[in-house]
Design a protein around this motif. Structure first.
Motif, PDB file in Angstrom:
ATOM      1  N   GLY A 201       0.810  -1.209   0.000  1.00  0.00           N
ATOM      2  CA  GLY A 201       0.000   0.000   0.000  1.00  0.00           C
ATOM      3  C   GLY A 201       0.845   1.262   0.000  1.00  0.00           C
ATOM      4  N   GLU A 202       1.891   1.260   0.796  1.00  0.00           N
ATOM      5  CA  GLU A 202       2.784   2.416   0.851  1.00  0.00           C
ATOM      6  C   GLU A 202       3.447   2.659  -0.504  1.00  0.00           C
ATOM      7  OE1 GLU A 202       6.732   3.965   3.349  1.00  0.00           O
ATOM      8  OE2 GLU A 202       5.699   2.113   3.923  1.00  0.00           O
ATOM      9  N   ALA A 203       3.931   1.590  -1.137  1.00  0.00           N
ATOM     10  CA  ALA A 203       4.574   1.720  -2.440  1.00  0.00           C
ATOM     11  C   ALA A 203       3.596   2.198  -3.506  1.00  0.00           C
ATOM     12  CB  ALA A 203       5.192   0.388  -2.848  1.00  0.00           C
ATOM     13  N   LEU A 204       2.375   1.720  -3.443  1.00  0.00           N
ATOM     14  CA  LEU A 204       1.384   2.109  -4.442  1.00  0.00           C
ATOM     15  C   LEU A 204       0.953   3.560  -4.291  1.00  0.00           C
ATOM     16  CD1 LEU A 204      -0.713  -1.158  -4.508  1.00  0.00           C
ATOM     17  CD2 LEU A 204       0.607  -0.211  -6.404  1.00  0.00           C
ATOM     18  N   ARG A 205       0.798   4.021  -3.076  1.00  0.00           N
ATOM     19  CA  ARG A 205       0.423   5.429  -2.899  1.00  0.00           C
ATOM     20  C   ARG A 205       1.498   6.345  -3.460  1.00  0.00           C
ATOM     21  NH1 ARG A 205      -2.409   3.121   1.598  1.00  0.00           N
ATOM     22  NH2 ARG A 205      -0.486   2.904   2.811  1.00  0.00           N
ATOM     23  N   ALA A 206       2.762   5.964  -3.301  1.00  0.00           N
ATOM     24  CA  ALA A 206       3.851   6.742  -3.901  1.00  0.00           C
ATOM     25  C   ALA A 206       3.798   6.649  -5.422  1.00  0.00           C
ATOM     26  CB  ALA A 206       5.190   6.245  -3.376  1.00  0.00           C
ATOM     27  N   ARG A 207       3.491   5.481  -5.935  1.00  0.00           N
ATOM     28  CA  ARG A 207       3.392   5.273  -7.388  1.00  0.00           C
ATOM     29  C   ARG A 207       2.308   6.157  -7.989  1.00  0.00           C
ATOM     30  NH1 ARG A 207       3.617   1.318 -11.588  1.00  0.00           N
ATOM     31  NH2 ARG A 207       1.617   0.760 -12.494  1.00  0.00           N
ATOM     32  N   TRP A 208       1.152   6.210  -7.341  1.00  0.00           N
ATOM     33  CA  TRP A 208       0.040   6.984  -7.877  1.00  0.00           C
ATOM     34  C   TRP A 208       0.315   8.488  -7.867  1.00  0.00           C
ATOM     35  CZ3 TRP A 208      -3.424   3.645  -4.282  1.00  0.00           C
ATOM     36  CH2 TRP A 208      -3.551   2.356  -4.840  1.00  0.00           C
ATOM     37  N   GLU A 209       1.172   8.915  -6.970  1.00  0.00           N
ATOM     38  CA  GLU A 209       1.520  10.338  -6.901  1.00  0.00           C
ATOM     39  C   GLU A 209       2.519  10.744  -7.977  1.00  0.00           C
ATOM     40  OE1 GLU A 209       2.966  11.185  -3.013  1.00  0.00           O
ATOM     41  OE2 GLU A 209       1.001  10.977  -2.042  1.00  0.00           O
ATOM     42  N   THR A 210       3.300   9.781  -8.475  1.00  0.00           N
ATOM     43  CA  THR A 210       4.424  10.144  -9.348  1.00  0.00           C
ATOM     44  C   THR A 210       4.390   9.533 -10.746  1.00  0.00           C
ATOM     45  OG1 THR A 210       5.768   8.305  -8.495  1.00  0.00           O
ATOM     46  CG2 THR A 210       5.934  10.428  -7.343  1.00  0.00           C
ATOM     47  N   GLU A 211       3.581   8.491 -10.977  1.00  0.00           N
ATOM     48  CA  GLU A 211       3.688   7.757 -12.238  1.00  0.00           C
ATOM     49  C   GLU A 211       2.489   7.916 -13.169  1.00  0.00           C
ATOM     50  OE1 GLU A 211       5.176   3.794 -11.986  1.00  0.00           O
ATOM     51  OE2 GLU A 211       6.418   4.218 -10.234  1.00  0.00           O
ATOM     52  N   GLY A 212       1.564   8.813 -12.838  1.00  0.00           N
ATOM     53  CA  GLY A 212       0.475   9.107 -13.752  1.00  0.00           C
ATOM     54  C   GLY A 212      -0.567   8.026 -13.895  1.00  0.00           C
ATOM     55  N   VAL A 213      -0.694   7.174 -12.900  1.00  0.00           N
ATOM     56  CA  VAL A 213      -1.747   6.161 -12.898  1.00  0.00           C
ATOM     57  C   VAL A 213      -2.616   6.358 -11.660  1.00  0.00           C
ATOM     58  CG1 VAL A 213      -0.545   4.432 -14.267  1.00  0.00           C
ATOM     59  CG2 VAL A 213      -0.167   4.521 -11.814  1.00  0.00           C
ATOM     60  N   GLU A 214      -3.867   5.930 -11.757  1.00  0.00           N
ATOM     61  CA  GLU A 214      -4.831   6.097 -10.662  1.00  0.00           C
ATOM     62  C   GLU A 214      -5.249   4.736 -10.126  1.00  0.00           C
ATOM     63  OE1 GLU A 214      -9.442   7.672  -9.954  1.00  0.00           O
ATOM     64  OE2 GLU A 214      -8.466   7.890 -11.914  1.00  0.00           O
ATOM     65  N   GLY A 215      -5.190   4.566  -8.828  1.00  0.00           N
ATOM     66  CA  GLY A 215      -5.590   3.308  -8.220  1.00  0.00           C
ATOM     67  C   GLY A 215      -7.095   3.205  -8.061  1.00  0.00           C
ATOM     68  N   LEU A 216      -7.680   2.145  -8.629  1.00  0.00           N
ATOM     69  CA  LEU A 216      -9.110   1.878  -8.489  1.00  0.00           C
ATOM     70  C   LEU A 216      -9.371   0.768  -7.471  1.00  0.00           C
ATOM     71  CD1 LEU A 216     -10.071   1.970 -12.279  1.00  0.00           C
ATOM     72  CD2 LEU A 216     -10.157   3.840 -10.610  1.00  0.00           C
ATOM     73  N   LEU A 217      -8.518  -0.234  -7.471  1.00  0.00           N
ATOM     74  CA  LEU A 217      -8.573  -1.300  -6.482  1.00  0.00           C
ATOM     75  C   LEU A 217      -7.139  -1.711  -6.179  1.00  0.00           C
ATOM     76  CD1 LEU A 217     -10.282  -3.336  -4.782  1.00  0.00           C
ATOM     77  CD2 LEU A 217     -10.041  -4.933  -6.693  1.00  0.00           C
ATOM     78  N   ALA A 218      -6.804  -1.773  -4.921  1.00  0.00           N
ATOM     79  CA  ALA A 218      -5.501  -2.274  -4.481  1.00  0.00           C
ATOM     80  C   ALA A 218      -5.764  -3.011  -3.188  1.00  0.00           C
ATOM     81  CB  ALA A 218      -4.506  -1.129  -4.282  1.00  0.00           C
ATOM     82  N   ALA A 219      -5.786  -4.345  -3.263  1.00  0.00           N
ATOM     83  CA  ALA A 219      -6.358  -5.112  -2.167  1.00  0.00           C
ATOM     84  C   ALA A 219      -5.736  -6.482  -2.026  1.00  0.00           C
ATOM     85  CB  ALA A 219      -7.866  -5.269  -2.385  1.00  0.00           C
TER      86      ALA A 219
END
Length: 236
Positions: A201-219
Motif C-alpha cells: 500500500g505504501e509503495a502504491l500510494r507513492a506510485r500513484w503520486e508520481t507515475e500518472g496512474v490512478e488506483g481503483l482497487l488495491a487489495a
C-alpha cells in the motif's frame, strides 16, 4: 532452461463478485471448487485458474477501493492461451447450467478480460517469471489502475514472490465489459496477504503520486484452501 519454453497463458478472464446475500459463501466456494471449476479444464485453451477471497481484515487493508470495486469480495481468474477460448468457455457454462450444475450464484460485479503485458519473479523465489502463477501462494494482492505503467518494482517488496500484469481488453460476446486503458496486476504472495499489504500500500500510494496512474482497487486476497472452505470468508 529458458530456451525450453515460455508460458502460453497470455490472456485472462476475470470475474469479480460480491459476498452471498444469505451468507452462503463457503457453500458457493465448495461447489465452485469441486464441481464447476474442474470442468473448465475440458477446454484446451485454459491453462490455469485461481479463486481468491477478501476477508474483513483484507478489506480493512485495502489501499484503494473505488466505486464498483468496493463491492468486490470474490475474484475468479481463468488463464487462457488467447481470446479464442472464450466461445467454448461460454458454451460449456451454458451446458453446465442446462444440466443443473449451477445451483448457486454470487452477485456479479463485473467481468474483465486482459492481455499479458509483463511478468517478473523476485530473485529469492527461484522459480522463473513464466511459472510464478503456478508457484504455491497464500494469496494475491490485486491492483486495478487507470493507466498503464510497469509495476515490476513491486517484486522487490517483502512477501511478493512475483508480479504479472495485464492490459485490459474488450470482453468478447456474450460477456460485456471494456477494460481498455486499465492495468490489472497480480502480486503473488508467499507471506500472509494482510501483512504484505502494508508495504504494498505504501509503495502504491507513492506510485500513484508520481507515475500518472490512478488506483481503483488495491487489495489483498487470500487463496482458497482446499477442503477448508470456511477458512477465509468475507464475513469472517
Amino acid at each position: 532452461m529458458l530456451g525450453t519454453g515460455a508460458t502460453a497463458a497470455k490472456y485472462v478472464f476475470i470475474s469479480m463478485s460480491g459476498k452471498h446475500p444469505e451468507g452462503r459463501d463457503a457453500e458457493y466456494i465448495a461447489w465452485h471448487s469441486l464441481d464447476h471449476r474442474p470442468e473448465q479444464y475440458r477446454l484446451p485453451e485454459i491453462r490455469h485458474s485461481l479463486r481468491l477471497v477478501s476477508t474483513a481484515a483484507c478489506r480493512a487493508a485495502r489501499a484503494a477501493s473505488v466505486g464498483e470495486y468496493d463491492l468486490v469480495d470474490h475474484v475468479m481468474t481463468y488463464m487462457f492461451t488467447d481470446a479464442g477460448g472464450i466461445p467454448g468457455f461460454n458454451i460449456l457454462g451454458q451446458a453446465l447450467g442446462e444440466g443443473g450444475r449451477m445451483p448457486i450464484r454470487l452477485p456479479s460485479i463485473r467481468y474483465m478480460t486482459a492481455d499479458l503485458s509483463g511478468k517478473v519473479a523476485a530473485p529469492r523465489a527461484v522459480a522463473g517469471a513464466d511459472v510464478i502463477p503456478w508457484r504455491p501462494a497464500l494469496g494475491v494482492y490485486i491492483i486495478i489502475e487507470q493507466g498503464q505503467t510497469s509495476p515490476e518494482a513491486l517484486a522487490d517488496l517483502p512477501g511478493v514472490a512475483g508480479v504479472c500484469w495485464y492490459h485490459g481488453a474488450i470482453a468478447p460476446e456474450p460477456y460485456e465489459g471494456d477494460a481498455r486503458g486499465l492495468q490489472v496486476t497480480y502480486c503473488y504472495l508467499d507471506s500472509d496477504p494482510v501483512e504484505a499489504a502494508a508495504a504494498l500500500g505504501e509503495a502504491l500510494r507513492a506510485r500513484w503520486e508520481t507515475e500518472g496512474v490512478e488506483g481503483l482497487l488495491a487489495a489483498p486476497f487470500y487463496a482458497i484452501v482446499p477442503f477448508e472452505w470456511s477458512r477465509h470468508l468475507p464475513t469472517a
